[in-house]
Design a protein around this motif. Structure first.
Motif, PDB file in Angstrom:
ATOM      1  N   SER A   7     -89.800  96.618 -26.283  1.00  0.00           N
ATOM      2  CA  SER A   7     -89.660  95.542 -26.887  1.00  0.00           C
ATOM      3  C   SER A   7     -88.941  96.545 -28.157  1.00  0.00           C
ATOM      4  O   SER A   7     -88.960  97.147 -28.906  1.00  0.00           O
ATOM      5  CB  SER A   7     -90.657  94.863 -27.255  1.00  0.00           C
ATOM      6  N   SER A   8     -87.477  96.034 -28.132  1.00  0.00           N
ATOM      7  CA  SER A   8     -86.461  96.281 -29.834  1.00  0.00           C
ATOM      8  C   SER A   8     -87.142  96.651 -31.268  1.00  0.00           C
ATOM      9  O   SER A   8     -87.181  97.764 -31.858  1.00  0.00           O
ATOM     10  CB  SER A   8     -85.169  95.578 -30.252  1.00  0.00           C
ATOM     11  N   CYS A   9     -88.013  95.684 -31.127  1.00  0.00           N
ATOM     12  CA  CYS A   9     -89.094  95.625 -32.379  1.00  0.00           C
ATOM     13  C   CYS A   9     -89.614  96.724 -32.868  1.00  0.00           C
ATOM     14  O   CYS A   9     -90.085  97.385 -33.281  1.00  0.00           O
ATOM     15  CB  CYS A   9     -89.485  94.254 -32.243  1.00  0.00           C
ATOM     16  N   LEU A  10     -90.038  97.103 -31.700  1.00  0.00           N
ATOM     17  CA  LEU A  10     -91.086  98.905 -32.028  1.00  0.00           C
ATOM     18  C   LEU A  10     -90.090  99.755 -31.882  1.00  0.00           C
ATOM     19  O   LEU A  10     -91.038 100.970 -32.203  1.00  0.00           O
ATOM     20  CB  LEU A  10     -91.632  98.857 -30.423  1.00  0.00           C
ATOM     21  N   LEU A  11     -89.240 100.247 -31.850  1.00  0.00           N
ATOM     22  CA  LEU A  11     -88.218 100.998 -32.103  1.00  0.00           C
ATOM     23  C   LEU A  11     -87.433 100.735 -33.532  1.00  0.00           C
ATOM     24  O   LEU A  11     -86.419 101.752 -33.775  1.00  0.00           O
ATOM     25  CB  LEU A  11     -86.796 100.962 -30.752  1.00  0.00           C
ATOM     26  N   GLY A  12     -88.094  99.407 -33.783  1.00  0.00           N
ATOM     27  CA  GLY A  12     -87.765  99.371 -35.333  1.00  0.00           C
ATOM     28  C   GLY A  12     -86.600  98.464 -35.812  1.00  0.00           C
ATOM     29  O   GLY A  12     -85.729  98.488 -36.737  1.00  0.00           O
ATOM     30  N   ALA A  13     -86.263  97.441 -34.576  1.00  0.00           N
ATOM     31  CA  ALA A  13     -85.363  96.773 -35.207  1.00  0.00           C
ATOM     32  C   ALA A  13     -85.560  95.631 -35.865  1.00  0.00           C
ATOM     33  O   ALA A  13     -86.860  95.241 -34.724  1.00  0.00           O
ATOM     34  CB  ALA A  13     -84.709  96.116 -34.032  1.00  0.00           C
ATOM     35  N   PRO A  14     -85.360  95.137 -36.336  1.00  0.00           N
ATOM     36  CA  PRO A  14     -85.629  94.098 -37.360  1.00  0.00           C
ATOM     37  C   PRO A  14     -85.374  92.719 -36.763  1.00  0.00           C
ATOM     38  O   PRO A  14     -84.692  92.003 -37.199  1.00  0.00           O
ATOM     39  CB  PRO A  14     -85.322  93.802 -38.782  1.00  0.00           C
ATOM     40  N   VAL A  15     -85.279  92.713 -35.241  1.00  0.00           N
ATOM     41  CA  VAL A  15     -85.814  91.650 -35.193  1.00  0.00           C
ATOM     42  C   VAL A  15     -86.719  89.549 -34.507  1.00  0.00           C
ATOM     43  O   VAL A  15     -86.715  89.578 -33.869  1.00  0.00           O
ATOM     44  CB  VAL A  15     -85.048  92.033 -33.384  1.00  0.00           C
ATOM     45  N   ARG A  16     -87.965  90.786 -35.429  1.00  0.00           N
ATOM     46  CA  ARG A  16     -88.657  89.664 -35.023  1.00  0.00           C
ATOM     47  C   ARG A  16     -88.626  87.977 -35.497  1.00  0.00           C
ATOM     48  O   ARG A  16     -87.796  88.154 -36.441  1.00  0.00           O
ATOM     49  CB  ARG A  16     -90.365  90.386 -35.929  1.00  0.00           C
ATOM     50  N   TYR A  17     -89.466  87.408 -35.438  1.00  0.00           N
ATOM     51  CA  TYR A  17     -89.633  85.846 -36.152  1.00  0.00           C
ATOM     52  C   TYR A  17     -89.480  85.763 -37.167  1.00  0.00           C
ATOM     53  O   TYR A  17     -88.560  85.412 -38.113  1.00  0.00           O
ATOM     54  CB  TYR A  17     -90.816  85.177 -35.642  1.00  0.00           C
ATOM     55  N   ALA A  46     -81.693  88.339 -27.138  1.00  0.00           N
ATOM     56  CA  ALA A  46     -80.935  87.886 -25.570  1.00  0.00           C
ATOM     57  C   ALA A  46     -80.605  86.820 -25.902  1.00  0.00           C
ATOM     58  O   ALA A  46     -79.799  86.823 -24.970  1.00  0.00           O
ATOM     59  CB  ALA A  46     -81.546  88.933 -24.981  1.00  0.00           C
ATOM     60  N   ALA A  47     -81.629  86.063 -25.828  1.00  0.00           N
ATOM     61  CA  ALA A  47     -81.598  84.383 -25.472  1.00  0.00           C
ATOM     62  C   ALA A  47     -81.036  83.667 -26.390  1.00  0.00           C
ATOM     63  O   ALA A  47     -80.401  82.761 -26.097  1.00  0.00           O
ATOM     64  CB  ALA A  47     -82.735  84.203 -24.814  1.00  0.00           C
ATOM     65  N   GLY A  48     -80.681  84.554 -27.505  1.00  0.00           N
ATOM     66  CA  GLY A  48     -79.507  83.727 -28.368  1.00  0.00           C
ATOM     67  C   GLY A  48     -81.019  83.145 -29.709  1.00  0.00           C
ATOM     68  O   GLY A  48     -80.312  82.682 -30.736  1.00  0.00           O
ATOM     69  N   LEU A  49     -81.456  83.265 -29.812  1.00  0.00           N
ATOM     70  CA  LEU A  49     -83.245  83.439 -31.157  1.00  0.00           C
ATOM     71  C   LEU A  49     -82.693  83.258 -32.298  1.00  0.00           C
ATOM     72  O   LEU A  49     -81.998  84.277 -31.464  1.00  0.00           O
ATOM     73  CB  LEU A  49     -84.236  82.961 -30.167  1.00  0.00           C
ATOM     74  N   PRO A  50     -82.146  83.205 -32.685  1.00  0.00           N
ATOM     75  CA  PRO A  50     -82.003  84.019 -34.289  1.00  0.00           C
ATOM     76  C   PRO A  50     -82.852  84.523 -35.188  1.00  0.00           C
ATOM     77  O   PRO A  50     -84.052  84.753 -34.684  1.00  0.00           O
ATOM     78  CB  PRO A  50     -81.514  82.416 -35.348  1.00  0.00           C
ATOM     79  N   VAL A  51     -82.682  85.528 -36.172  1.00  0.00           N
ATOM     80  CA  VAL A  51     -83.727  86.043 -36.572  1.00  0.00           C
ATOM     81  C   VAL A  51     -83.146  85.229 -38.329  1.00  0.00           C
ATOM     82  O   VAL A  51     -81.981  85.654 -38.216  1.00  0.00           O
ATOM     83  CB  VAL A  51     -83.794  87.199 -36.492  1.00  0.00           C
ATOM     84  N   PRO A  52     -83.986  85.151 -39.390  1.00  0.00           N
ATOM     85  CA  PRO A  52     -85.160  84.982 -38.800  1.00  0.00           C
ATOM     86  C   PRO A  52     -85.364  83.319 -38.113  1.00  0.00           C
ATOM     87  O   PRO A  52     -84.287  83.143 -37.947  1.00  0.00           O
ATOM     88  CB  PRO A  52     -85.985  84.676 -39.987  1.00  0.00           C
TER      89      PRO A  52
END
Length: 163
Positions: A7-17, A46-52
């Motif tokens: 999961s990218s969020c575990l690697l420090g990427a700010p991609v969570r909801y 990857a499925a195109g959902l936005p952040v936040p």
């Protein structure tokens, strides 16, 4: 060499909801990075959902398998049906894992996509229930073993034992 979908969020990427990361650090991740084993992916992005994005949960009383089978929904806290992008996220996670020869996945727990030990109840009240998210379910159903961060030492043992 067996690779690990992470999961990218575990690697420090700010991609969570909520636009944040859920960074996991430690010697095992450092080793796997050096070895080139890590394949980062946020299925929802990857499925195109936005952040936040609005918080979403698998509907109450429904499993990920039921959602993947067309018999359940993923809903935001405002009641919006976001099932289609979450199903697509699961499909893309499987495609990525296969494309990169991932035998394992290390996914953040609690997510309607990545949860492997627990997900939220669907009531949007912070309570949890045992279960998997859609991506975790899809990966497991296709022979890719999924581990939560709390089980990283078990993942390391499985990786060492893999042919």
């Amino acid at each position: 060499m067996k690779r690990i979908l992470v999961s990218s969020c575990l690697l420090g990427a700010p991609v969570r909801y909520d636009g944040r990361a859920k960074t996991l650090a430690g010697p095992l991740l450092d080793l796997w990075r050096r070895e080139g084993r890590i394949v980062p992916l946020c299925p929802e992005m990857a499925a195109g959902l936005p952040v936040p994005r609005a918080p979403a949960e698998i509907a109450p009383g429904v499993t990920a398998l039921q959602v993947l089978s067309g018999q359940g929904q993923v809903l935001t806290d405002g009641g919006e049906d976001v099932t289609a992008p979450f199903v697509r996220a699961a499909e893309l996670a499987l495609q990525a894992a296969r494309a990169h020869d991932c035998a394992f996945a290390l996914l953040t727990d609690g997510s309607p996509s990545c949860g492997s030990l627990f997900v939220h109840t669907g009531e949007h009240d912070g309570t949890r229930r045992p279960g998997r998210g859609l991506a975790a379910e899809m990966l497991e159903r296709h022979g890719i073993r999924v581990f939560a961060p709390s089980r990283i030492t078990e993942l390391a043992a499985a990786l060492r034992a893999a042919p």
